[in-house]
Scaffold this active site. Structure first.
Site, PDB file in Angstrom:
ATOM      1  N   ALA A  80     -17.506   9.642  -7.146  1.00 22.05           N
ATOM      2  CA  ALA A  80     -16.114   9.901  -6.761  1.00 22.05           C
ATOM      3  C   ALA A  80     -15.224   8.704  -7.082  1.00 22.05           C
ATOM      4  O   ALA A  80     -14.147   8.859  -7.681  1.00 22.05           O
ATOM      5  CB  ALA A  80     -16.036  10.239  -5.267  1.00 22.05           C
ATOM      6  N   GLU A  81     -15.662   7.505  -6.708  1.00 24.43           N
ATOM      7  CA  GLU A  81     -14.841   6.317  -6.968  1.00 24.43           C
ATOM      8  C   GLU A  81     -14.733   6.026  -8.459  1.00 24.43           C
ATOM      9  O   GLU A  81     -13.682   5.610  -8.944  1.00 24.43           O
ATOM     10  CB  GLU A  81     -15.377   5.094  -6.229  1.00 24.43           C
ATOM     11  CG  GLU A  81     -14.458   3.903  -6.398  1.00 24.43           C
ATOM     12  CD  GLU A  81     -14.741   2.753  -5.456  1.00 24.43           C
ATOM     13  OE1 GLU A  81     -14.207   1.662  -5.720  1.00 24.43           O
ATOM     14  OE2 GLU A  81     -15.485   2.932  -4.471  1.00 24.43           O
ATOM     15  N   GLU A  82     -15.802   6.258  -9.190  1.00 28.21           N
ATOM     16  CA  GLU A  82     -15.772   6.073 -10.651  1.00 28.21           C
ATOM     17  C   GLU A  82     -14.675   6.939 -11.276  1.00 28.21           C
ATOM     18  O   GLU A  82     -13.872   6.462 -12.084  1.00 28.21           O
ATOM     19  CB  GLU A  82     -17.135   6.436 -11.230  1.00 28.21           C
ATOM     20  CG  GLU A  82     -17.181   6.489 -12.732  1.00 28.21           C
ATOM     21  CD  GLU A  82     -17.635   5.208 -13.386  1.00 28.21           C
ATOM     22  OE1 GLU A  82     -17.679   5.188 -14.620  1.00 28.21           O
ATOM     23  OE2 GLU A  82     -17.945   4.230 -12.684  1.00 28.21           O
TER      24      GLU A  82
END
Length: 159
Positions: A80-82
């Site tokens: 998700a953060e990527e």
């Protein structure tokens, strides 16, 4: 702060000339295995489509399991953060700015024990110093597995 030396973020001209799929292929690196030395490459993240307001990628369950045999929640949050970080970078001048995750949360609604997940990140807010992304993960049958939200801070490269 410097970006990964192999990272070739799309230029404004690229957005006019390349399809979202061609932009994704660029981010998958020259061998299609991701950028060497990055967490995304280690997790097996592969980009499918990239645009300024929507980024799609896949990640295998194999190699990213927790001890009970299901996809690890930490791997899911890393995916998700990527996507939120890369999506934010697509909205910046990569010579002067970078985006970094500053807040991340996720709710895992269905376990996954095989195959891969597909994540779709959509930009829900864009300001001068913050961008907020909503990320939905689905299994190979199209069932939602996790719902995440990531806020990225925009900072100057010299900061």
């Amino acid at each position: 702060m410097t970006l990964h030396p192999d990272l070739a973020l799309p230029s404004p001209e690229d957005f006019e000339q390349l399809s979202p799929e061609a932009l994704a292929a660029r981010m998958n690196g020259p061998e299609g295995q991701g950028l060497p030395g990055t967490l995304g490459a280690r997790l097996g993240i592969r980009y499918v489509s990239m645009a300024r307001e929507r980024v799609v990628a896949t990640m295998p369950v194999e190699g990213n399991r927790q001890p009970a045999g299901r996809l690890h929640g930490g791997a899911t949050l890393a995916l998700a953060e990527e996507l939120a970080s890369v999506g934010s970078w697509l909205n910046l001048d990569p010579q002067r700015q970078v985006a970094v995750g500053v807040d991340l949360n996720g709710t895992h609604v269905r376990g996954v024990s095989e195959g891969h997940v597909t994540a779709e990140a959509r930009l829900s807010y864009r300001g001068r110093s913050l961008m907020v992304w909503e990320i939905e993960m689905k299994d190979e049958k199209g069932r939602t597995t996790s719902l995440c939200r990531c806020t990225c801070n925009v900072i100057s490269m010299g900061a």
